[in-house]
Design an enzyme around this catalytic site. Structure first.
Site, short mmCIF file in Angstrom:
data_model
loop_
_atom_site.label_atom_id
_atom_site.label_comp_id
_atom_site.label_asym_id
_atom_site.label_seq_id
_atom_site.Cartn_x
_atom_site.Cartn_y
_atom_site.Cartn_z
N ASP A 243 0.86 -1.18 0.00
CA ASP A 243 0.00 0.00 0.00
C ASP A 243 0.90 1.23 0.00
OD1 ASP A 243 -1.74 2.07 0.44
OD2 ASP A 243 -2.57 1.28 2.32
N VAL A 244 0.97 1.95 -1.13
CA VAL A 244 1.87 3.10 -1.19
C VAL A 244 1.31 4.31 -0.44
CG1 VAL A 244 2.97 2.36 -3.33
CG2 VAL A 244 0.99 3.90 -3.42
N TYR B 199 -6.96 15.15 -8.15
CA TYR B 199 -6.07 14.41 -9.05
C TYR B 199 -5.17 15.37 -9.82
CZ TYR B 199 -4.68 11.08 -12.70
OH TYR B 199 -3.97 10.28 -13.56
#
Length: 243
Positions: A58-59, A151
């Protein structure tokens, strides 16, 4: 001659990350694929000489990144190339973005990338060689075509991170570059855009198609190749002419 480098790729279970892993495996590299997916199929083409080592990482979790990078180094002694492809995005209008959603996107896309680079750099600097390729987006050049403001902000941040580190790494022998794909046939686009929106994107793209992940992977490999030995701190657009 096969490529003997040790490569770490985040977001390796799909899209650009998966295509990049397949391309490196075809060249003979050892590829450590990091992804949240429990089961990552081997992306190597038939008969590829490379070695595939999947990791569930999980980054968005600093401890997971530190432990995974330590495992790679314990296994293979070094990291020659790091490609940070893991990302999330959501098509939320600005007025509907919650603080939790904003923080999640920035944590994975920007902070996760920073932490992966931070953990890979010491060994690269000590050896005086290595490459980092950061995957940004056309969103970091203009705005996202399918995802929200969080984003877009994250992808601008990755370009800034690349350019800052290019200066900070001067004289170390380590190169860093950024690849900025346009709309690509990958889950982060296809899950968030309707068929009509996809057709509109195609109509506005001078090459009249969206990219395939392999189109982007080839540029990622170039950025890490000796052919690009004087390319440092660059942002390489792969967008079919869409701006």
């Amino acid at each position: 001659m096969t490529d003997q480098r040790v490569v770490v790729i985040t977001g390796s279970a799909s899209g650009i990350g998966q295509a990049t892993a397949a391309s490196w495996l075809a060249r003979g590299a050892t590829v450590h694929g990091w992804d949240l997916s429990e089961h990552q199929p081997d992306p190597a083409p038939s008969g590829a000489p490379g070695r595939w080592v999947p990791h569930r990482v999980d980054v968005g979790d600093e401890t997971a990144i530190v432990e995974a990078m330590a495992a790679v180094i314990a296994s293979d002694g070094r990291v020659d190339v790091l490609v940070t492809s893991a990302a999330v995005g959501f098509p939320e209008p600005f007025a509907e973005i919650s603080a939790d959603s904003w923080n999640r996107v920035l944590r994975i896309n920007v902070t996760g990338t920073m932490l992966c680079i931070r953990e890979a750099l010491p060994g690269m600097v000590e050896r005086g060689s290595g490459c980092v390729v950061v995957i940004s987006s056309i969103a970091g050049r203009t705005k996202s075509v399918a995802n929200g403001a969080h984003y877009t902000v994250s992808k601008y941040g990755l370009i800034g991170l690349t350019r800052h580190l290019a200066a900070e790494l001067a004289g170390t022998g380590v190169r860093i570059n950024c690849v900025a794909p346009g709309p690509t046939n990958s889950p982060i686009l296809t899950a968030n855009a309707t068929d009509d929106e996809l057709q509109s994107i195609i109509d506005r793209t001078p090459l009249r198609r969206i990219a395939e992940p392999e189109d982007v992977a080839s540029v990622v490999l170039f950025a890490a190749d000796d052919r690009a030995r004087h390319v440092h701190g660059a942002v390489l657009d792969v967008n079919g002419g869409l701006y």
